[in-house]
Design a protein around this motif. Structure first.
Motif, PDB file in Angstrom:
ATOM      1  N   GLU A 143       0.839  -1.203   0.000  1.00 18.02           N
ATOM      2  CA  GLU A 143       0.000   0.000   0.000  1.00 18.02           C
ATOM      3  C   GLU A 143       0.871   1.250   0.000  1.00 18.02           C
ATOM      4  OE1 GLU A 143      -3.188   0.591  -0.366  1.00 18.02           O
ATOM      5  OE2 GLU A 143      -3.966  -1.450  -0.235  1.00 18.02           O
ATOM      6  N   GLY A 144       1.965   1.220   0.755  1.00 15.28           N
ATOM      7  CA  GLY A 144       2.901   2.345   0.773  1.00 15.28           C
ATOM      8  C   GLY A 144       3.565   2.553  -0.578  1.00 15.28           C
ATOM      9  N   GLU A 145       3.980   1.451  -1.205  1.00 17.59           N
ATOM     10  CA  GLU A 145       4.580   1.539  -2.540  1.00 17.59           C
ATOM     11  C   GLU A 145       3.577   2.104  -3.542  1.00 17.59           C
ATOM     12  OE1 GLU A 145       6.243  -2.172  -3.894  1.00 17.59           O
ATOM     13  OE2 GLU A 145       7.335  -2.461  -2.013  1.00 17.59           O
ATOM     14  N   LYS A 146       2.347   1.640  -3.439  1.00 20.69           N
ATOM     15  CA  LYS A 146       1.294   2.113  -4.348  1.00 20.69           C
ATOM     16  C   LYS A 146       1.069   3.612  -4.168  1.00 20.69           C
ATOM     17  CE  LYS A 146      -3.648   1.548  -5.185  1.00 20.69           C
ATOM     18  NZ  LYS A 146      -4.870   0.849  -4.776  1.00 20.69           N
ATOM     19  N   LYS A 147       1.024   4.046  -2.934  1.00 19.55           N
ATOM     20  CA  LYS A 147       0.795   5.465  -2.651  1.00 19.55           C
ATOM     21  C   LYS A 147       1.943   6.323  -3.170  1.00 19.55           C
ATOM     22  CE  LYS A 147      -0.632   8.546   1.045  1.00 19.55           C
ATOM     23  NZ  LYS A 147      -1.025   8.650   2.454  1.00 19.55           N
ATOM     24  N   ARG A 148       3.191   5.860  -2.967  1.00 20.56           N
ATOM     25  CA  ARG A 148       4.349   6.616  -3.469  1.00 20.56           C
ATOM     26  C   ARG A 148       4.320   6.720  -4.992  1.00 20.56           C
ATOM     27  NH1 ARG A 148       6.592   4.123   0.839  1.00 20.56           N
ATOM     28  NH2 ARG A 148       7.346   2.312  -0.308  1.00 20.56           N
ATOM     29  N   ALA A 149       3.991   5.613  -5.651  1.00 17.38           N
ATOM     30  CA  ALA A 149       3.925   5.625  -7.117  1.00 17.38           C
ATOM     31  C   ALA A 149       2.823   6.569  -7.589  1.00 17.38           C
ATOM     32  CB  ALA A 149       3.688   4.215  -7.652  1.00 17.38           C
ATOM     33  N   GLU A 154       7.713   3.922 -15.621  1.00 19.47           N
ATOM     34  CA  GLU A 154       8.180   3.157 -14.463  1.00 19.47           C
ATOM     35  C   GLU A 154       7.202   3.271 -13.293  1.00 19.47           C
ATOM     36  OE1 GLU A 154      12.138   4.415 -13.484  1.00 19.47           O
ATOM     37  OE2 GLU A 154      12.999   3.489 -15.281  1.00 19.47           O
ATOM     38  N   GLN A 155       6.713   4.473 -13.045  1.00 20.03           N
ATOM     39  CA  GLN A 155       5.786   4.668 -11.933  1.00 20.03           C
ATOM     40  C   GLN A 155       4.436   3.999 -12.209  1.00 20.03           C
ATOM     41  OE1 GLN A 155       6.658   5.876  -8.939  1.00 20.03           O
ATOM     42  NE2 GLN A 155       8.694   6.025  -9.828  1.00 20.03           N
ATOM     43  N   GLU A 156       3.986   4.060 -13.450  1.00 20.13           N
ATOM     44  CA  GLU A 156       2.738   3.381 -13.801  1.00 20.13           C
ATOM     45  C   GLU A 156       2.875   1.873 -13.613  1.00 20.13           C
ATOM     46  OE1 GLU A 156       2.070   4.830 -17.766  1.00 20.13           O
ATOM     47  OE2 GLU A 156       1.113   6.665 -17.046  1.00 20.13           O
ATOM     48  N   GLN A 157       4.044   1.330 -13.975  1.00 22.82           N
ATOM     49  CA  GLN A 157       4.281  -0.107 -13.788  1.00 22.82           C
ATOM     50  C   GLN A 157       4.330  -0.455 -12.304  1.00 22.82           C
ATOM     51  OE1 GLN A 157       4.283  -2.381 -16.320  1.00 22.82           O
ATOM     52  NE2 GLN A 157       4.171  -3.808 -14.627  1.00 22.82           N
ATOM     53  N   ARG A 158       4.973   0.386 -11.500  1.00 22.53           N
ATOM     54  CA  ARG A 158       5.010   0.153 -10.052  1.00 22.53           C
ATOM     55  C   ARG A 158       3.603   0.172  -9.472  1.00 22.53           C
ATOM     56  NH1 ARG A 158      10.100   3.892  -8.633  1.00 22.53           N
ATOM     57  NH2 ARG A 158      11.697   2.335  -9.011  1.00 22.53           N
TER      58      ARG A 158
END
Length: 129
Positions: free
Chosen positions: A35-41, A76-80
């Motif tokens: 969830e944190g990774e998703k929010k950062r992306a 890259e961010q869309e893929q993350r």
């Protein structure tokens, strides 16, 4: 069932419950991280979208910064974001499975205690010691 068999069954149920609880905590921690990774992306994408298309941006690679076109970082961010969402969905399925297992173990424990009410007293006396 004999007292010894009941105690063995209880120990098995207890072990399964402890194992299940550990797995559940692990899945919840993994979900929190994703969830944190998703929010950062998501937030990074929101900031990148505000920049003009021809903007060069800096990408952090370990302790170095590399100049990249905005489109590379956007991809890259869309893929993350997609990877995080799919990982969260998989972890949610694991969590639901573990919750079903927990309910089954609790049901087994209740059934065991119903078969041998004296076992509950024995268990309580063991936990007091």
């Amino acid at each position: 069932m004999s007292d010894e068999a009941n105690r063995a069954a209880f120990q098995e149920i207890k072990g399964r419950m402890i194992e299940n609880t550990g797995k559940m905590k692990q899945v919840q921690n993994q979900m929190r991280n994703k969830e944190g990774e998703k929010k950062r992306a998501y937030l990074t994408l929101a900031e990148l979208r505000q920049l003009p298309d021809n903007t060069n941006t800096y990408k952090s690679i370990e302790r170095e910064f590399v100049l990249e076109p905005k489109s590379v970082l956007m991809n890259e961010q869309e893929q993350r974001l997609k990877d995080s969402e799919s990982a969260i969905a998989a972890l949610q399925a694991s969590k639901e499975y573990l919750e079903k297992q927990k309910a089954e173990v609790e049901s087994n424990l209740a059934e065991l205690l119903q078969q041998d009410p004296g076992l509950a007293q024995q268990i309580m006396s063991m936990s007091v010691m």
